[in-house]
Design an enzyme around this catalytic site. Structure first.
Site, PDB file in Angstrom:
ATOM      1  N   PRO A 449       0.319  -5.790  -4.766  1.00 45.76           N
ATOM      2  CA  PRO A 449       0.235  -4.964  -5.978  1.00 45.76           C
ATOM      3  C   PRO A 449       1.596  -4.422  -6.388  1.00 45.76           C
ATOM      4  O   PRO A 449       2.449  -4.115  -5.555  1.00 45.76           O
ATOM      5  CB  PRO A 449      -0.717  -3.833  -5.572  1.00 45.76           C
ATOM      6  CG  PRO A 449      -1.468  -4.347  -4.396  1.00 45.76           C
ATOM      7  CD  PRO A 449      -0.540  -5.268  -3.684  1.00 45.76           C
ATOM      8  N   SER A 871      -0.163 -14.024  14.595  1.00 47.49           N
ATOM      9  CA  SER A 871       1.284 -13.803  14.615  1.00 47.49           C
ATOM     10  C   SER A 871       1.725 -12.729  15.597  1.00 47.49           C
ATOM     11  O   SER A 871       2.925 -12.493  15.735  1.00 47.49           O
ATOM     12  CB  SER A 871       1.778 -13.429  13.210  1.00 47.49           C
ATOM     13  OG  SER A 871       1.175 -12.231  12.772  1.00 47.49           O
ATOM     14  N   LYS A 914       7.797 -10.011   5.694  1.00 54.32           N
ATOM     15  CA  LYS A 914       7.998  -9.369   6.989  1.00 54.32           C
ATOM     16  C   LYS A 914       9.454  -8.939   7.186  1.00 54.32           C
ATOM     17  O   LYS A 914       9.720  -7.853   7.715  1.00 54.32           O
ATOM     18  CB  LYS A 914       7.565 -10.321   8.110  1.00 54.32           C
ATOM     19  CG  LYS A 914       6.060 -10.601   8.130  1.00 54.32           C
ATOM     20  CD  LYS A 914       5.691 -11.605   9.209  1.00 54.32           C
ATOM     21  CE  LYS A 914       4.187 -11.866   9.228  1.00 54.32           C
ATOM     22  NZ  LYS A 914       3.784 -12.851  10.248  1.00 54.32           N
TER      23      LYS A 914
END
Length: 975
Positions: A449, A871, A914
């Protein structure tokens, strides 16, 4: 057969005479009777019922006991209860000779060794035999042979004779037989009497009962109630002359059973009537049931009369309206009221419908003209025709020649960064310029968003010079939101796509004035109000009304944004994602069929654009119809540029301010980004800037500023200051429409400019929400590691904590984890135990003792947030090794990567998000799988220059980089 089609009233009259013909006969019951079970149904003495026997057991019973004995045989009818009694009982209507029983087709009640369930593959199990039944004889038998199967069925008309008590029940072939004792009438003061099957004492018992005063009183009361019931039946079924005959001829104990059997009562009440051997108990029960039936008949008559009265009133109103219309036509006074049907017809003629649609609309219009406004379908037909007339069947937006240079300038002006995304949009526009009718791909912008997905779609519409419409699909679970409801439903509506293409004038006034013109007049009038606060409020309302009235695009070639396409769901009402397959397929949307519209509509000219936060929830067939363009998060430097170039000017304009009143230095914007926002987009950054603007607006509004109007000598007025003292004078001034709020703000004179500093920032926004030292403080003890995760809001940092405690060697996982991440934890623990000796965590060959007498607990903080994915594999291994070796992991290091059971590090997704998240948290070193090195090209070079990227192949490489100094493993332990 002919008698199957006779009226119910004839059946009632015929069944009563069947009973009368048997009144004088004395039936002697045998000691054994064949038993026909009635499921959740009771046959009372004197009642006549018609049944269809279809099951092998019931067919065999009728053939042996009735057919072969030429209708002189007797059988026993025994009620049977089961768990579905209520449902079955509601299907089996009682009645004296009820003709509804003779149908016997699929899905109807029938007697089948009892009554069959409709599913013959699941035979009904007898759950409870009633101890009392009724002996019955056949008044009529009919045999039918179905072709070509040769299946034999019987239609049997049974008359109940007398009650009996079952002593023993046994099987005879396919049906049951029972040893019985006849239940005779008891005297008025005695309990029920079980006598032998020979009825030798019948007359004496009846004579004793008729001399009992209580019995006589009950008999009179019952006859009065029965006379009232038969009087009502005379009015409805025209049984003239039979009332006194029935009451005087039939014995009262027989009449009680006959009347109760003639109307619907519950199965429990039927059993209670069957068990009422005592005459006084039977009459009391019959009086109560007959009285209830009388009350229900009266209520039904009252409702019928009320409905008939309302219909008469509607017919009278219709005649009066027709007369008024004829009178007005004679007087020539019919021009002031426009005919709705004529108005709809004029709109249809101007709609430009295709020939096939016009033919259907004309047929619906002729049907509408034949209807009266009071009819239920009049309004729905009128609304449907208005929709057909409002749709843009031929109207399109004019498409000037595309100017790619202007489009590039527009994209750069409205959006900072996003170079690859803007390049793809330019390519899309270039193809449309060379081939305007090209069926290009459906662009789907995917990202967290606040990164500008919706504004990009609006920019595409601006570059194409087309109208823009946004359809939000978040939370949509009903297929009808896409395809519309069928017109057979009450409150049906077209789907969102068709509804969004309607004309503006569909919401205009009766005189044809555009809705925007109406709001514009109100907009002008609002400025003449004396109160400044009231004027500003109403102006905002008018602006909102004008903007909300322009939601429908009124052309067949707009740019349509399908927002939040990943948020659709599915339930019993359908799957909206499946309905979108037809919408987004260029080979199918040429003839899109909305259920409400029920005619094909061409959507091939619509330019569809979609947005989503994630790709995973979108069904693969729907995803295959779109080209996914990922919008990743912004770096701090990009956020700073966006704030200075776009957000601050927009916030100032929205709050009626300018740089003369409020200035936010670049350093303060950096502090807001670092201390108050850690997101991929800029939405929270804009909220914080808006909070500063509101604080400045309060300071400005509290001062007594005056508006200088320039050359003209108009009185000065304070538009911002609404807190006036009682003695203040408020003067009115008309502000020209060309003057916006920015111009009004610029006309204020200010003694000083509010410059936001760090003290003011903390006063307005509160203490900093994020601390740069958070990571170092949390990784101060062994067993804690910083991991990197990807969410729908972009990348984020996830701390993983591990600790040991006394126990039995179990592994405990907390933090609302999914199955995949739980499996990763077990894989990590297995790998550490298998390499315990190599990592100096235990002696050689003693890897089992690593968990001896202790449990391991691994926790993922922020337990309210669901977590899953592979992950975290290398992060879990590092946390366990840190716990067992009691060595701390470097606080400036974060990691992400999947691991295998043999120690290989596999690539993962979301690398750019990340890495940006690690940069936001002040982390300088990031451990990544070596096969993710290609993904680093998407990371801005400014970010990579300030961070160290450590690429690894195996878990041993991860441990080598994660700890201070060197890895806990032995120098010769590499595998």
């Amino acid at each position: 057969m002919p008698f199957y089609t006779k009226a119910v009233s004839n059946s009632v009259r015929r069944s009563i005479f069947f009973c009368l013909s048997a009144m004088e006969e004395t039936v002697e019951l045998p000691s054994r009777l064949a038993i026909l079970p009635f499921w959740n149904k009771v046959l009372l003495p004197g009642a006549v019922i018609r049944i269809r026997c279809t099951s092998p057991s019931s067919v065999k019973l009728v053939e042996h006991e009735l057919w072969q004995k030429e209708k002189k045989g007797l059988i026993g009818v025994l009620p049977v209860k089961d768990s579905e009694g209520a449902a079955v009982g509601s299907l089996l209507s009682s009645g004296i000779g009820s003709d509804s029983w003779e149908q016997g087709r699929k899905g109807e009640p029938n007697a089948t060794g009892g009554f069959h369930k409709q599913d013959a593959k699941k035979p009904r199990e007898l759950t409870h035999w009633h101890s009392r039944g009724v002996a019955a004889r056949a008044l009529h038998l009919s045999r039918e042979v179905e072709k070509p199967s040769g299946r034999v069925t019987y239609i049997v008309v049974l008359e109940g004779l007398s009650r009996f008590n079952v002593q023993e029940l046994s099987a005879r072939g396919k049906y049951y037989v029972a040893n019985i004792n006849g239940l005779d009438l008891s005297s008025a003061g005695q309990s029920e009497v079980i006598i032998p099957c020979k009825l030798t004492n019948r007359c004496s018992l009846l004579e004793q009962a008729e001399q009992d005063p209580d019995f006589i009183s009950l008999s009179r009361q019952f006859k009065a109630t029965a006379m009232e019931l038969i009087s009502l039946l005379e009015q409805k079924q025209k049984l003239e002359g039979k009332k006194r005959f029935l009451l005087d001829t039939i014995p009262v104990y027989r009449l009680a059973d006959i009347l109760v059997a003639s109307f619907e009562i519950s199965f429990e009440e039927q059993l209670s009537m069957l068990d009422s051997v005592n005459l006084k108990v039977r009459l009391s029960k019959a009086i109560e049931l007959v009285d209830q039936h009388i009350q229900s008949i009266r209520v039904a008559e009252k409702i019928t009369q009320k409905v008939e009265g309302q219909l008469s009133k509607s017919q009278r109103e219709f005649l009066l309206k027709q007369q008024m219309r004829a009178i007005k036509e004679e007087l020539g006074d019919n021009d002031d009221c426009e005919d709705d049907v004529a108005a709809v017809e004029r709109k249809m003629q101007n709609a430009g419908m295709p020939p096939n649609i016009w033919k259907l609309a004309q047929r619906e219009l002729r049907r509408l003209k034949k209807m009266q406004p009071q009819q239920p379908g009049y309004n729905s037909s009128c609304v449907y025709l208005e929709l057909l007339a409002d749709l843009p069947w031929r109207k399109v937006s004019e498409e000037p020649e595309l100017d790619l240079k202007a489009a590039k300038v527009s994209l750069d002006r409205d959006h900072y960064g996003l170079l690859k995304v803007k390049q793809r949009i330019i390519e899309y526009l270039a193809v449309r310029k060379l081939k305007p009718d090209a069926q290009g791909p459906v662009l789907c912008f995917v990202g967290p968003p606040g990164v500008g997905k919706t504004s990009l779609a609006s920019s595409i519409a601006s570059a194409l010079s087309k109208k823009f419409i946004r359809i939000s699909l978040g939370g949509v679970k009903d297929e009808a939101d896409i395809r519309g409801h069928r017109r057979t439903y009450i409150g049906s509506m077209p789907g969102r796509l068709i509804d969004g293409l309607k004309w503006y004038c569909s919401h205009g006034s009766k005189n044809g004035m555009d809705t925007n013109d109406t709001y514009l007049k109100h907009f002008i009038a609002c400025q003449l109000l004396p109160s400044s606060a009231t004027r500003v409020l109403l102006l905002q309302c008018c602006r909102f009304a004008i903007s909300s009235s322009a939601k429908r695009v009124a052309v067949r070639n707009p740019v349509m944004l399908l927002d939040e396409i990943d948020k659709t769901g599915s339930d019993v009402r359908g799957d909206p994602a499946s309905a979108l397959l037809e919408v987004l397929d260029p080979e199918q949307n040429k003839t899109f069929n909305d259920h409400y519209l029920n005619v094909p509509f061409d959507l091939s000219k619509v330019t569809f654009v979609a947005t989503a936060n994630r790709v995973q929830p979108i069904p693969p067939p729907l995803l295959d119809r779109m080209e996914v363009i990922e919008l990743l998060g912004y770096t701090p430097e990009e956020k700073l540029k966006i704030a200075l170039k776009h957000l601050i000017p927009r916030v100032l304009e929205q709050h009626g301010l300018s740089s003369q009143f409020l200035q936010i230095p670049e350093g303060i914007v950096k502090l807001i980004i670092q201390r108050y926002t850690r997101e991929a987009g800029v939405r929270n950054l804009e909220r914080n800037l808006a909070a500063l603007a509101r604080a400045a607006a309060v300071k400005v509004a509290e001062k007594d500023f005056m508006v200088h109007l320039g050359k003209d000598n108009h009185p000065k007025t304070s538009l911002m200051n609404t807190r006036l003292v009682d003695t203040a004078e408020v003067e009115m001034e008309v502000i020209p429409l060309s003057v916006d709020s920015q111009g009004i703000s610029n006309s204020f004179s200010s003694a000083s400019v509010m410059i936001i500093d760090e003290a003011m920032l903390e006063k307005v926004l509160g203490p900093p929400r994020f601390d740069e030292k958070e990571t170092a403080d949390r990784v101060a003890t062994p067993g804690i590691v910083v991991g990197l995760v990807w969410t729908t809001f972009g990348g984020d940092v996830q701390f993983i904590e591990a600790t040991a405690m006394a126990g039995k060697g179990d592994l405990h996982l907390t933090g609302q984890l999914g199955d995949v991440i739980k499996e990763s934890a077990h894989i990590a623990l297995t790998w550490v135990r298998a390499r315990a000796a190599d990592l100096n965590l235990s002696t050689a060959g003693d890897h089992i003792g690593l968990l001896e007498k202790q449990d391991i607990h691994i926790h993922f903080p922020a337990g309210a947030v669901p977590k899953d994915g592979p992950s975290a594999g290398i992060t879990l291994v590092t946390a366990l090794v840190s716990l067992f070796s009691q060595r701390k992991v470097r606080a400036d290091t974060a990691m992400t990567g999947e691991m295998t059971l043999k120690g290989l590090v596999l690539p993962v997704g979301g690398i750019k998000d990340k890495v940006l998240a690690a940069n936001r948290y002040g982390i300088k070193r990031v451990i990544l799988p070596e096969r993710n090195s290609k993904d680093l090209a998407e990371v801005p070079s400014a970010i990579l220059a300030g961070m160290e990227m450590l690429l690894v192949k195996r878990i041993e490489d991860v441990l080598e980089h994660a700890f201070e100094g060197a890895s806990p493993s032995k120098p010769t332990s590499k595998l």
